[in-house]
Design a protein around this motif. Structure first.
Motif, PDB file in Angstrom:
ATOM      1  N   ILE A  53      -5.976  13.991  -7.400  1.00 13.32           N
ATOM      2  CA  ILE A  53      -5.516  12.595  -7.384  1.00 13.32           C
ATOM      3  C   ILE A  53      -4.138  12.479  -6.752  1.00 13.32           C
ATOM      4  N   SER A  54      -3.211  13.314  -7.202  1.00 14.90           N
ATOM      5  CA  SER A  54      -1.835  13.206  -6.698  1.00 14.90           C
ATOM      6  C   SER A  54      -1.751  13.546  -5.218  1.00 14.90           C
ATOM      7  N   ASN A  55      -2.490  14.566  -4.789  1.00 20.03           N
ATOM      8  CA  ASN A  55      -2.424  14.966  -3.387  1.00 20.03           C
ATOM      9  C   ASN A  55      -3.100  13.940  -2.488  1.00 20.03           C
ATOM     10  N   THR A  56      -4.193  13.339  -2.959  1.00 22.18           N
ATOM     11  CA  THR A  56      -4.854  12.273  -2.187  1.00 22.18           C
ATOM     12  C   THR A  56      -3.907  11.083  -2.018  1.00 22.18           C
ATOM     13  N   ALA A  57      -3.277  10.658  -3.113  1.00 25.42           N
ATOM     14  CA  ALA A  57      -2.354   9.525  -3.050  1.00 25.42           C
ATOM     15  C   ALA A  57      -1.173   9.848  -2.139  1.00 25.42           C
ATOM     16  N   TRP A  58      -0.661  11.077  -2.219  1.00 25.86           N
ATOM     17  CA  TRP A  58       0.467  11.467  -1.350  1.00 25.86           C
ATOM     18  C   TRP A  58       0.056  11.398   0.119  1.00 25.86           C
ATOM     19  N   MET A  59      -1.129  11.875   0.450  1.00 22.36           N
ATOM     20  CA  MET A  59      -1.595  11.843   1.829  1.00 22.36           C
ATOM     21  C   MET A  59      -1.720  10.410   2.342  1.00 22.36           C
ATOM     22  N   LEU A  60      -2.202   9.504   1.501  1.00 23.73           N
ATOM     23  CA  LEU A  60      -2.311   8.108   1.914  1.00 23.73           C
ATOM     24  C   LEU A  60      -0.936   7.485   2.116  1.00 23.73           C
ATOM     25  N   SER A  61       0.016   7.835   1.257  1.00 26.87           N
ATOM     26  CA  SER A  61       1.374   7.305   1.434  1.00 26.87           C
ATOM     27  C   SER A  61       1.967   7.782   2.754  1.00 26.87           C
ATOM     28  N   MET A 108       0.820  -1.196   0.000  1.00 30.26           N
ATOM     29  CA  MET A 108       0.000   0.000   0.000  1.00 30.26           C
ATOM     30  C   MET A 108       0.861   1.256   0.000  1.00 30.26           C
ATOM     31  N   LEU A 109       1.951   1.203   0.754  1.00 32.69           N
ATOM     32  CA  LEU A 109       2.870   2.339   0.841  1.00 32.69           C
ATOM     33  C   LEU A 109       3.424   2.706  -0.525  1.00 32.69           C
ATOM     34  N   MET A 110       3.955   1.718  -1.240  1.00 31.80           N
ATOM     35  CA  MET A 110       4.585   1.981  -2.526  1.00 31.80           C
ATOM     36  C   MET A 110       3.556   2.322  -3.605  1.00 31.80           C
ATOM     37  N   MET A 111       2.416   1.648  -3.588  1.00 29.68           N
ATOM     38  CA  MET A 111       1.403   1.911  -4.616  1.00 29.68           C
ATOM     39  C   MET A 111       0.855   3.331  -4.512  1.00 29.68           C
ATOM     40  N   SER A 112       0.657   3.804  -3.295  1.00 32.53           N
ATOM     41  CA  SER A 112       0.126   5.156  -3.136  1.00 32.53           C
ATOM     42  C   SER A 112       1.126   6.205  -3.606  1.00 32.53           C
TER      43      SER A 112
END
Length: 446
Positions: A125-133, A93-97
């Motif tokens: 999209i990019s900011n959401t994924a960054w926050m999850l990472s 999950m870490l790497m995929m986000s």
């Protein structure tokens, strides 16, 4: 026999050091996104060249993108955290986000003036994924550290992260964006687009040590019965809500964290816009200010990390919030202070920014440590998912409050919003019974 045991111990320690380094390099990688895209370069480019000139809501449109991405992260973080606690796969999950963040960032290369909707979508999209990472990166902290080492390991990651922001910024501002809009507007726009490809490449390449050396302690289960995921997930989320009865101090801290983090969110997301609008700075002066800010944040994270071992994470957060409040007050009274000291406003702004920036990494790192120490084992991903929810709520609260005050009054008056968040947070944190919260977390484990 003893020699073999000693050799095994050395190998174990070497492996642990590599893993800690790999984890810290993830902070180095993802700092490029927030530094270049959110804080300094793309935010100002978005407001000045993608939003139509006649629009009265230039700052609010950027705030809208930050708010929508934050809402999405708020919804997804606890769900994905619960899934990882149930089925494993934290590293995946870490790497995929992070790589999703890199993909969406790279696609900004194709967005120019007139592509406002596309820019908004890719930023969300990019900011959401960054926050999850960021959530899954923080959740790894409980796997890597014990109570004694958690503070300095968290500080190490956050401190090295500023090196990533610094390196990516130098690459973008000195290696890619080399013209001013006054000299060649079309080339300037193209170079800002190319900078997004550079950031995407940085995210992928610098995160490779994380891919190589972080251990997947619980690989994702291969025998998942997908029809049973939602009932188990629903049960887990319900149980997490009932944790408020067993861990009231943790929940109280998350609320306080939301308040003072709103002030930090404003600084991170609107710093570049404030520089472009309120000060007459050359590109070189802007770069110098931000480079100095990154260096001061790096040194502050490391120095306050050492101090944290002596006074504890709670006192460290309170101290750094007061430090921040002093810096914000200096910027608010910049003009009279410049007249009183005989300094130029630009020079004094750099000094105030450097002073305030020394507390940025320390506040965030010590806050992450507090969550890790107040979270019971076996619930780390979910608890850090809730921490992510609070981070996103603070981004919405801070972004919308500051943007509205800035558009209705002025950017300078918006500084008072930041000051209020910091002072209220410090006051509430002063009365937080941290030791009782630590005992609650340990008792729940037992």
């Amino acid at each position: 026999m003893k020699q073999g045991v000693a050799m095994d111990e050395r190998k174990r320690m070497a492996g642990r050091k590599r893993e800690i380094f790999g984890w810290a390099m993830f902070d180095v990688a993802n700092s490029a996104y927030t530094t270049v895209v959110i804080t300094l370069v793309y935010s100002a480019f978005f407001v000045d060249y993608l939003v139509p000139e006649q629009s009265p809501w230039r700052n609010s449109l950027w705030g809208f993108a930050m708010a929508v991405s934050s809402l999405l992260a708020m919804m997804l973080a606890p769900i994905m955290g619960a899934l990882v606690d149930l089925y494993g796969g934290k590293k995946r999950m870490l790497m995929m986000s992070l790589w999703l963040c890199a993909l969406a960032t790279g696609l900004l290369y194709f967005v120019g003036p007139g592509g406002l909707i596309w820019a908004l979508g890719l930023i969300v999209i990019s900011n959401t994924a960054w926050m999850l990472s960021e959530v899954f990166c923080a959740a790894y902290l409980t796997d890597l550290a014990d109570e004694r080492s958690m503070g300095w390991i968290s500080g190490l990651g956050w401190g090295l992260g500023y090196l990533g922001g610094l390196a990516s910024l130098v690459w973008v501002l000195f290696g890619i964006i080399q013209v001013t809009p006054e000299r060649d507007l079309n080339l300037y726009i193209h170079q800002n687009q190319l900078a997004m490809v550079a950031v995407a490449a940085f995210l992928v390449l610098v995160s490779l040590p994380s891919l190589w050396w972080l251990r997947e302690r619980r690989p994702m289960a291969s025998n998942i019965r997908w029809q049973r995921i939602w009932p188990r997930l629903h049960q887990r989320l319900n149980a997490s809500w009932h944790l408020r009865q067993s861990l009231p101090v943790l929940w109280r801290f998350l609320g306080i964290f939301t308040l003072y983090s709103a002030g930090m969110a404003i600084i991170i997301k609107f710093f570049g816009i404030y520089l472009a609008s309120e000060l007459s700075l050359t590109p070189g002066e802007k770069t110098a200010i931000f480079l100095a800010l990154q260096l001061s944040a790096l040194l502050g994270a490391l120095l306050f990390g050492v101090l944290e071992r002596a006074i504890g994470p709670k006192a460290t957060v309170i101290l750094t919030l007061l430090w921040w409040a002093a810096g914000v007050l200096c910027i608010f009274y910049l003009k009279p202070l410049a007249q009183w000291t005989g300094q130029t406003q630009n020079d004094l702004f750099m000094l105030c920014s450097v002073m305030a920036g020394a507390g940025l990494g320390a506040t965030q790192s010590a806050s992450r440590t507090l969550v890790g120490l107040l979270a019971p084992r076996g619930w780390s991903s979910l608890v850090f998912g809730l921490w992510g929810v609070c981070s996103r709520a603070s981004a919405i609260l801070g972004s919308l409050a500051f943007a509205l005050v800035a558009d209705l009054l002025s950017l300078r008056q918006g500084l008072l919003v930041i000051l209020a968040f910091f002072l209220i947070g410090a006051l509430l944190l002063l009365f937080l019974p941290y030791q009782r919260g630590r005992e609650q977390a340990l008792t729940l484990v037992q």
